[in-house]
Design a protein around this motif. Structure first.
Motif, PDB file in Angstrom:
ATOM      1  N   TYR A 282      11.814  24.326  41.443  1.00 26.93           N
ATOM      2  CA  TYR A 282      12.516  23.189  40.977  1.00 26.93           C
ATOM      3  C   TYR A 282      12.556  23.773  39.304  1.00 26.93           C
ATOM      4  O   TYR A 282      11.150  23.493  39.121  1.00 26.93           O
ATOM      5  N   MET A 283      13.847  23.870  38.574  1.00 26.31           N
ATOM      6  CA  MET A 283      13.659  24.027  37.417  1.00 26.31           C
ATOM      7  C   MET A 283      14.632  22.601  36.388  1.00 26.31           C
ATOM      8  O   MET A 283      15.576  23.057  36.473  1.00 26.31           O
ATOM      9  N   PRO A 284      14.415  21.970  36.116  1.00 26.31           N
ATOM     10  CA  PRO A 284      14.813  20.589  35.615  1.00 26.31           C
ATOM     11  C   PRO A 284      16.161  21.303  34.138  1.00 26.31           C
ATOM     12  O   PRO A 284      17.250  21.009  34.867  1.00 26.31           O
ATOM     13  N   GLU A 285      15.779  22.141  33.623  1.00 26.56           N
ATOM     14  CA  GLU A 285      16.612  22.445  33.069  1.00 26.56           C
ATOM     15  C   GLU A 285      17.841  23.025  33.480  1.00 26.56           C
ATOM     16  O   GLU A 285      19.414  23.271  32.877  1.00 26.56           O
ATOM     17  N   LEU A 286      18.353  23.281  34.785  1.00 25.20           N
ATOM     18  CA  LEU A 286      19.058  23.816  35.318  1.00 25.20           C
ATOM     19  C   LEU A 286      20.122  23.196  34.952  1.00 25.20           C
ATOM     20  O   LEU A 286      21.471  23.675  36.096  1.00 25.20           O
ATOM     21  N   GLU A 287      19.588  21.778  35.415  1.00 24.18           N
ATOM     22  CA  GLU A 287      20.840  20.795  36.113  1.00 24.18           C
ATOM     23  C   GLU A 287      21.473  20.189  34.503  1.00 24.18           C
ATOM     24  O   GLU A 287      22.167  19.683  34.457  1.00 24.18           O
ATOM     25  N   LEU A 288      20.845  20.374  33.460  1.00 24.02           N
ATOM     26  CA  LEU A 288      21.589  20.331  32.003  1.00 24.02           C
ATOM     27  C   LEU A 288      22.531  20.672  31.715  1.00 24.02           C
ATOM     28  O   LEU A 288      22.738  22.197  32.462  1.00 24.02           O
ATOM     29  N   VAL A 289      23.472  19.913  30.978  1.00 26.24           N
ATOM     30  CA  VAL A 289      24.899  20.552  31.312  1.00 26.24           C
ATOM     31  C   VAL A 289      24.425  21.623  29.530  1.00 26.24           C
ATOM     32  O   VAL A 289      25.272  22.453  29.724  1.00 26.24           O
ATOM     33  N   TRP A 290      24.213  21.190  28.833  1.00 26.35           N
ATOM     34  CA  TRP A 290      23.657  22.099  27.698  1.00 26.35           C
ATOM     35  C   TRP A 290      22.108  22.810  28.059  1.00 26.35           C
ATOM     36  O   TRP A 290      21.918  23.227  26.450  1.00 26.35           O
ATOM     37  N   GLY A 291      21.493  22.567  29.035  1.00 22.44           N
ATOM     38  CA  GLY A 291      19.874  23.521  28.510  1.00 22.44           C
ATOM     39  C   GLY A 291      20.703  24.686  28.802  1.00 22.44           C
ATOM     40  O   GLY A 291      19.544  25.501  27.866  1.00 22.44           O
ATOM     41  N   GLU A 292      21.176  25.817  28.892  1.00 23.86           N
ATOM     42  CA  GLU A 292      21.129  27.309  28.087  1.00 23.86           C
ATOM     43  C   GLU A 292      21.231  27.155  26.467  1.00 23.86           C
ATOM     44  O   GLU A 292      21.018  27.510  25.824  1.00 23.86           O
ATOM     45  N   TRP A 293      22.124  26.295  25.915  1.00 24.11           N
ATOM     46  CA  TRP A 293      22.027  26.151  24.312  1.00 24.11           C
ATOM     47  C   TRP A 293      21.352  25.608  23.950  1.00 24.11           C
ATOM     48  O   TRP A 293      20.100  26.331  22.535  1.00 24.11           O
ATOM     49  N   LEU A 294      19.941  24.759  24.825  1.00 23.99           N
ATOM     50  CA  LEU A 294      19.204  24.675  24.190  1.00 23.99           C
ATOM     51  C   LEU A 294      18.372  25.986  24.330  1.00 23.99           C
ATOM     52  O   LEU A 294      16.788  25.886  22.751  1.00 23.99           O
ATOM     53  N   VAL A 295      18.033  26.401  25.481  1.00 22.31           N
ATOM     54  CA  VAL A 295      17.218  27.773  25.364  1.00 22.31           C
ATOM     55  C   VAL A 295      17.906  28.939  24.614  1.00 22.31           C
ATOM     56  O   VAL A 295      16.526  29.276  23.592  1.00 22.31           O
ATOM     57  N   MET A 296      19.079  29.427  23.999  1.00 21.84           N
ATOM     58  CA  MET A 296      18.882  29.375  23.073  1.00 21.84           C
ATOM     59  C   MET A 296      18.548  29.253  21.839  1.00 21.84           C
ATOM     60  O   MET A 296      17.905  29.687  20.966  1.00 21.84           O
ATOM     61  N   GLY A 297      18.882  27.319  21.785  1.00 14.20           N
ATOM     62  CA  GLY A 297      18.134  27.431  20.112  1.00 14.20           C
ATOM     63  C   GLY A 297      16.648  27.366  20.269  1.00 14.20           C
ATOM     64  O   GLY A 297      16.503  27.402  18.681  1.00 14.20           O
ATOM     65  N   LEU A 298      15.600  26.757  20.734  1.00 14.93           N
ATOM     66  CA  LEU A 298      14.566  27.461  20.470  1.00 14.93           C
ATOM     67  C   LEU A 298      14.074  29.295  20.622  1.00 14.93           C
ATOM     68  O   LEU A 298      13.322  29.141  19.970  1.00 14.93           O
TER      69      LEU A 298
END
Length: 317
Positions: A282-298
């Protein structure tokens, strides 16, 4: 820098009959039959195997002189054996035909025409003087080449060549090799001046001519002065070599620093990629619509932070 070259013995031009009559017998190592005849006649060993020592033998002084001359547009290492007796002067050119001895012969003939009486000691004095002048010309031309090489070293040390491209290790290595050849050349020149000075001292010891003794003192002073000048060129080469080695070390440190900065910049993204590459249930970030952009920004933020820190510390200069 031009490397020392050794040439095969050349056919010798015979000494003018007037000089031969005065006692100068000029020979070449290639003239084996004449050498053998002279050795049998005077009981003197004129071979190369006799070594570099100056000795007295059969009432004569035998002094070998090794030196570097500039001839035929190249530096040539040569050796001349001088045999001085009361009524005899023998010169044996071991490696190359010396144009300096031709010049000495012309000067002696000119002096004879003006009424100066020639003897073996006077002729050897003139020969040593001419050889010293030839050595001075060789050192002077080498000095000019070193000045041009100094500009190349300064350009390489500054980091850029005239084409405005970065001076690399290969450029510096080529210059270092040329300087190494020049260092060997100058060392041979210094050694040649020492042997020329030894010939002058033996001549002063052998001759009882007061006028010649005074001239010998001035000549020996000139020879030692040229030797100091050659040693100055040697020190100049050492300084250039040291400058090149310092530049090479700086460039190697620069290369290591670049790789260090690149490693520091890409380490955080590598860690994030490794973390999100895990197979968790289970990875909560996968359910976030903007999760990919969050990871790219970090990822971008943590990549720029080491770069900002390195630049602030001044490590990139």
């Amino acid at each position: 820098m031009t490397q020392i070259q050794k040439s095969l013995p050349l056919a010798q031009r015979p000494v003018d009959p007037q000089l031969r009559q005065a006692g100068w017998l000029r020979l070449s190592a290639a003239q084996t039959e004449q050498l053998a005849a002279v050795q049998n006649r005077y009981g003197i060993d004129l071979s190369l195997e006799r070594g570099r020592a100056a000795i007295e033998e059969a009432g004569c002084v035998l002094v070998p002189v090794e030196m570097v001359i500039r001839q035929e547009r190249k530096y040539q290492e040569t050796c001349v054996l001088f045999v001085l007796g009361k009524d005899l002067l023998i010169s044996v050119e071991q490696d190359v035909h010396l144009e300096a001895l031709d010049l000495a012969g012309e000067q002696l003939l000119q002096a004879q025409r003006t009424g100066i009486e020639l003897d073996p000691a006077t002729m050897l004095f003139t020969i040593i003087e001419v050889l010293n002048d030839a050595a001075r010309a060789a050192v002077g031309e080498l000095s000019e080449q070193l000045d041009a090489r100094s500009e190349a070293v300064a350009v390489a040390s500054g980091g850029f060549e005239m084409s405005k491209r970065q001076a690399g290790v290969a450029d510096i290595a080529g210059t270092a090799i040329a300087l190494g050849e020049a260092e060997e050349l100058v060392a041979r020149m210094v050694e040649g001046q020492l042997m020329l000075a030894r010939a002058g001292r033996w001549l002063r010891r052998f001759s009882d001519n007061a006028t010649l003794a005074q001239g010998l003192s001035m000549l020996l002073s000139d020879i030692h002065s040229l030797r100091r000048y050659a040693r100055f060129q040697h020190d100049k080469i050492r300084n250039l070599q040291q400058s090149l080695m310092t530049t090479l070390d700086l460039k190697q440190n620069q290369v290591i620093k670049v790789f260090t900065v690149v490693t520091a910049v890409f380490t955080p993204p590598t860690l994030l990629a490794a973390f999100y590459g895990q197979n968790f249930a289970y990875m909560p970030e996968l359910e976030l619509v903007w999760g990919e952009w969050l990871v790219m920004g970090l990822t971008g933020f943590f990549s720029l932070m080491p770069l900002f820190y390195i630049k602030r510390k001044g490590w990139m200069r």
